[in-house]
Design a protein around this motif. Structure first.
Motif, short mmCIF file in Angstrom:
data_model
loop_
_atom_site.label_atom_id
_atom_site.label_comp_id
_atom_site.label_asym_id
_atom_site.label_seq_id
_atom_site.Cartn_x
_atom_site.Cartn_y
_atom_site.Cartn_z
N ASP A 78 3.99 53.86 -16.02
CA ASP A 78 2.57 53.09 -15.40
C ASP A 78 1.42 52.67 -15.72
N VAL A 79 0.51 54.11 -16.42
CA VAL A 79 -0.64 55.08 -17.11
C VAL A 79 -0.53 54.84 -18.41
N ILE A 80 0.71 55.39 -19.03
CA ILE A 80 0.89 55.78 -20.39
C ILE A 80 0.71 54.44 -21.21
N ALA A 81 1.59 52.66 -20.55
CA ALA A 81 2.04 51.78 -21.49
C ALA A 81 1.12 51.01 -21.22
N PRO A 82 0.39 51.37 -19.81
CA PRO A 82 -0.88 49.77 -21.19
C PRO A 82 -1.81 50.99 -21.19
N TYR A 83 -2.27 52.28 -21.34
CA TYR A 83 -3.06 52.95 -22.25
C TYR A 83 -2.53 52.49 -23.80
N GLU A 84 -1.52 53.21 -23.73
CA GLU A 84 -1.87 52.67 -24.87
C GLU A 84 -1.51 51.29 -26.35
N VAL A 85 -1.25 50.27 -25.14
CA VAL A 85 -1.80 49.14 -25.19
C VAL A 85 -3.36 48.42 -25.49
N LEU A 86 -4.06 48.97 -24.76
CA LEU A 86 -5.49 48.55 -25.00
C LEU A 86 -5.81 49.55 -25.27
N TYR A 87 -5.50 50.65 -25.99
CA TYR A 87 -6.00 51.28 -26.53
C TYR A 87 -6.04 51.23 -28.44
N ALA A 88 -4.58 50.57 -28.08
CA ALA A 88 -3.99 50.16 -30.14
C ALA A 88 -4.83 48.97 -29.86
N GLY A 89 -4.97 48.22 -28.95
CA GLY A 89 -6.20 46.68 -28.98
C GLY A 89 -7.22 46.91 -28.83
N GLY A 90 -7.97 48.08 -28.77
CA GLY A 90 -9.10 48.43 -29.85
C GLY A 90 -9.55 49.07 -30.89
N THR A 91 -8.35 49.31 -31.05
CA THR A 91 -8.35 49.96 -33.11
C THR A 91 -7.59 48.25 -33.67
N ALA A 92 -7.43 47.63 -33.29
CA ALA A 92 -7.14 46.43 -33.97
C ALA A 92 -8.07 45.58 -33.72
N SER A 93 -9.16 46.02 -32.74
CA SER A 93 -10.20 44.14 -32.53
C SER A 93 -11.56 44.90 -32.87
N ALA A 94 -11.45 46.10 -33.64
CA ALA A 94 -12.77 47.69 -34.35
C ALA A 94 -13.38 47.47 -33.24
N GLY A 95 -13.14 47.78 -31.74
CA GLY A 95 -13.69 48.49 -30.87
C GLY A 95 -13.96 47.62 -29.61
N ALA A 96 -13.34 46.31 -29.47
CA ALA A 96 -13.82 45.45 -28.62
C ALA A 96 -13.33 46.04 -27.30
#
Length: 229
Positions: A15-33
């Motif tokens: 429950d923690v790791i799945a959204p953590y990885e998605v959101l972290y990857a989203g941060g990388t893809a959005s240049a830190g947004a």
């Protein structure tokens, strides 16, 4: 968007790791947004999960005054047989292997977490998300009466009994409350939040990276009522 993912004793690691990885990857893809961190009601500490004693470290205290997303996982433990109840001393002391999920959720309710989550729901700059039994934490604290939400299919009746409009859907968007169903729905919840808050191109890029297509229609309380069938 800054995301605070809450840890409590007995949390479900996926429950923690799945959204953590998605959101972290989203941060990388959005240049830190998007940024993401693990927090607890008590502040920085090692928090023992409910799956084999796997521990993760909360690096900060949950801050309901910080704008962004607060995400609450469910617990991992025994569901129990129909009519089975915990021993009279269940919930006493520290986490133990194979505790009942209701005991773990009840222990979380005995901390400062419910008050912090209430403050988060009262903050118009915060969206509260949940995965699996995370919605039950809020519902059992009396924070979701009259709201639309989902949880693991085994907990829908319990969710409904607290006065929530329980919806059998993978992700339910109720404005400042976005809830996910079973444990793997944390991937879909994270991807939907990326799409909603940052944009579909970022969400699509993360989908491609993870080789995972978001499942199901996100349920929202809009449009005509479906006819019975």
């Amino acid at each position: 968007m800054h995301a605070q993912i809450v840890l409590f004793d007995g949390f479900d690691p996926l429950d923690v790791i799945a959204p953590y990885e998605v959101l972290y990857a989203g941060g990388t893809a959005s240049a830190g947004a998007v940024s993401v961190e693990l927090v607890s009601a008590e502040g920085p500490r090692e928090v023992v999960g409910g799956t084999g004693g796997l521990a993760l470290r909360a690096t900060a205290a949950l801050d309901p005054g910080r704008a962004g997303l607060i995400l609450v996982p469910g617990a991992s433990g025994r569901v129990g047989e129909p009519g089975e109840v915990p021993d009279h001393d269940a919930g006493a002391g520290e986490w133990q292997q194979d505790e009942f999920i209701p005991v773990l959720l009840g222990r979380a309710l005995a901390t400062e977490l419910p008050a912090l989550l209430k403050a988060a729901l009262d903050n118009p700059e915060v969206t509260v998300g949940t995965v699996c039994g995370g919605s039950l934490v809020l519902a059992m604290a009396g924070l979701l009466e009259g709201r639309h939400a989902t949880t693991h299919h085994l907990g829908l009746d319990m969710l409904d009994a607290t006065g929530v409009h329980a919806v059998s859907a993978r992700v339910v968007d109720d404005g400042d409350l976005v809830t996910g169903a079973g444990v793997t729905s944390g991937l879909d919840l994270g991807l939907y939040l990326l799409e909603r808050e940052v944009g579909p191109r970022i969400a699509h890029a993360v989908e491609e990276l993870f080789a995972h297509e978001r499942r199901g229609t996100v349920w929202r309380n809009k449009g005509p009522e479906p006819a019975g069938f």
